[in-house]
Design a protein around this motif. Sequence first.
Motif, mmCIF file in Angstrom:
data_model
loop_
_atom_site.group_PDB
_atom_site.id
_atom_site.type_symbol
_atom_site.label_atom_id
_atom_site.label_comp_id
_atom_site.label_asym_id
_atom_site.label_seq_id
_atom_site.Cartn_x
_atom_site.Cartn_y
_atom_site.Cartn_z
ATOM 1 N N LEU A 1 11.215 -0.778 -8.869
ATOM 2 C CA LEU A 1 10.996 0.623 -8.512
ATOM 3 C C LEU A 1 9.702 0.779 -7.708
ATOM 4 O O LEU A 1 9.670 1.453 -6.679
ATOM 5 C CB LEU A 1 10.958 1.476 -9.780
ATOM 6 C CG LEU A 1 10.625 2.937 -9.627
ATOM 7 C CD1 LEU A 1 11.666 3.641 -8.796
ATOM 8 C CD2 LEU A 1 10.510 3.584 -10.985
ATOM 9 N N ALA A 2 8.633 0.131 -8.165
ATOM 10 C CA ALA A 2 7.346 0.219 -7.462
ATOM 11 C C ALA A 2 7.454 -0.370 -6.054
ATOM 12 O O ALA A 2 6.934 0.212 -5.093
ATOM 13 C CB ALA A 2 6.257 -0.495 -8.269
ATOM 14 N N ALA A 3 8.128 -1.509 -5.924
ATOM 15 C CA ALA A 3 8.303 -2.124 -4.602
ATOM 16 C C ALA A 3 9.140 -1.237 -3.691
ATOM 17 O O ALA A 3 8.861 -1.114 -2.491
ATOM 18 C CB ALA A 3 8.943 -3.509 -4.749
ATOM 19 N N THR A 4 10.149 -0.596 -4.252
ATOM 20 C CA THR A 4 10.997 0.309 -3.473
ATOM 21 C C THR A 4 10.186 1.499 -2.980
ATOM 22 O O THR A 4 10.291 1.908 -1.817
ATOM 23 C CB THR A 4 12.194 0.778 -4.318
ATOM 24 O OG1 THR A 4 12.922 -0.371 -4.751
ATOM 25 C CG2 THR A 4 13.107 1.697 -3.535
ATOM 26 N N VAL B 1 5.723 2.807 3.389
ATOM 27 C CA VAL B 1 5.464 2.057 4.625
ATOM 28 C C VAL B 1 6.460 2.459 5.703
ATOM 29 O O VAL B 1 6.086 2.699 6.851
ATOM 30 C CB VAL B 1 5.517 0.531 4.352
ATOM 31 C CG1 VAL B 1 5.526 -0.266 5.654
ATOM 32 C CG2 VAL B 1 4.350 0.116 3.479
ATOM 33 N N TYR B 2 7.715 2.574 5.330
ATOM 34 C CA TYR B 2 8.741 2.930 6.304
ATOM 35 C C TYR B 2 8.529 4.341 6.840
ATOM 36 O O TYR B 2 8.631 4.575 8.051
ATOM 37 C CB TYR B 2 10.129 2.802 5.686
ATOM 38 C CG TYR B 2 11.232 3.065 6.680
ATOM 39 C CD1 TYR B 2 11.576 2.107 7.614
ATOM 40 C CD2 TYR B 2 11.906 4.285 6.692
ATOM 41 C CE1 TYR B 2 12.571 2.341 8.545
ATOM 42 C CE2 TYR B 2 12.901 4.529 7.620
ATOM 43 C CZ TYR B 2 13.228 3.558 8.538
ATOM 44 O OH TYR B 2 14.201 3.803 9.465
ATOM 45 N N ALA B 3 8.197 5.284 5.960
ATOM 46 C CA ALA B 3 7.947 6.665 6.402
ATOM 47 C C ALA B 3 6.765 6.716 7.362
ATOM 48 O O ALA B 3 6.811 7.415 8.382
ATOM 49 C CB ALA B 3 7.710 7.565 5.195
ATOM 50 N N ALA B 4 5.716 5.958 7.064
ATOM 51 C CA ALA B 4 4.559 5.912 7.964
ATOM 52 C C ALA B 4 4.950 5.286 9.297
ATOM 53 O O ALA B 4 4.520 5.750 10.363
ATOM 54 C CB ALA B 4 3.424 5.123 7.320
ATOM 55 N N HIS B 5 5.762 4.272 9.243
ATOM 56 C CA HIS B 5 6.243 3.596 10.455
ATOM 57 C C HIS B 5 7.003 4.580 11.350
ATOM 58 O O HIS B 5 6.765 4.655 12.555
ATOM 59 C CB HIS B 5 7.138 2.427 10.039
ATOM 60 C CG HIS B 5 7.841 1.745 11.157
ATOM 61 N ND1 HIS B 5 7.203 0.917 12.048
ATOM 62 C CD2 HIS B 5 9.146 1.766 11.533
ATOM 63 C CE1 HIS B 5 8.084 0.451 12.921
ATOM 64 N NE2 HIS B 5 9.266 0.952 12.625
ATOM 65 N N ILE B 6 7.893 5.340 10.761
ATOM 66 C CA ILE B 6 8.678 6.319 11.523
ATOM 67 C C ILE B 6 7.778 7.441 12.031
ATOM 68 O O ILE B 6 7.876 7.864 13.192
ATOM 69 C CB ILE B 6 9.820 6.893 10.640
ATOM 70 C CG1 ILE B 6 10.804 5.793 10.257
ATOM 71 C CG2 ILE B 6 10.531 8.057 11.323
ATOM 72 C CD1 ILE B 6 11.450 5.095 11.430
ATOM 73 N N GLN B 7 6.891 7.923 11.167
ATOM 74 C CA GLN B 7 5.999 9.023 11.555
ATOM 75 C C GLN B 7 5.053 8.614 12.693
ATOM 76 O O GLN B 7 4.721 9.430 13.537
ATOM 77 C CB GLN B 7 5.186 9.466 10.342
ATOM 78 C CG GLN B 7 4.352 10.699 10.604
ATOM 79 C CD GLN B 7 3.650 11.164 9.342
ATOM 80 O OE1 GLN B 7 3.441 10.389 8.385
ATOM 81 N NE2 GLN B 7 3.276 12.422 9.317
ATOM 82 N N MET C 1 4.263 0.043 13.973
ATOM 83 C CA MET C 1 3.958 -1.119 13.134
ATOM 84 C C MET C 1 4.925 -2.256 13.465
ATOM 85 O O MET C 1 6.083 -2.031 13.738
ATOM 86 C CB MET C 1 4.076 -0.751 11.656
ATOM 87 C CG MET C 1 3.082 0.287 11.227
ATOM 88 S SD MET C 1 3.373 0.862 9.553
ATOM 89 C CE MET C 1 3.063 -0.621 8.629
ATOM 90 N N PRO C 2 4.415 -3.508 13.418
ATOM 91 C CA PRO C 2 5.320 -4.641 13.697
ATOM 92 C C PRO C 2 6.292 -4.861 12.581
ATOM 93 O O PRO C 2 6.099 -4.541 11.484
ATOM 94 C CB PRO C 2 4.368 -5.829 13.850
ATOM 95 C CG PRO C 2 3.102 -5.437 13.196
ATOM 96 C CD PRO C 2 3.055 -3.945 13.179
#
Length: 116
Positions: free
Chosen positions: A95-98, A104-110, A115-116
């Motif tokens: 759960l924590a990893a998810t 990270v993914y939301a920041a990447h999209i935003q 991000m690489p």
Amino acid sequence: MTATPLLITPSCPIRTTLDMLGGKWSLLVLHQLAGGARRFGELRRLLPDISEKVLVQQLKQLATAELLVRTNHGEVPPRVEYHLTALGRQALPVLAATAEFGRVYAAHIQNGRAMP
């Protein structure tokens, strides 16, 4: 991190994990129980987008998988609580990893996928 080759069979560990935790609500229910026992009404309020029927089904599925326990206190009015088992607590790092991947993914999209 190098992935260990894994033969995808009905009994592979990834498939087993997905069977237990891959439902739309499984991780969210487990997250709500991570802090301790909760009553059905509390879970319903904490997960406002889930229908009562689906919550009942999800709780039964997680109890059948031995990830949580349903405790009926035998009181009037009825008091039923749900809490994680030791096995259910083993799922909390998943759960924590998810959650971290989601951040990270939301920041990447935003950030315009910078991000690489």
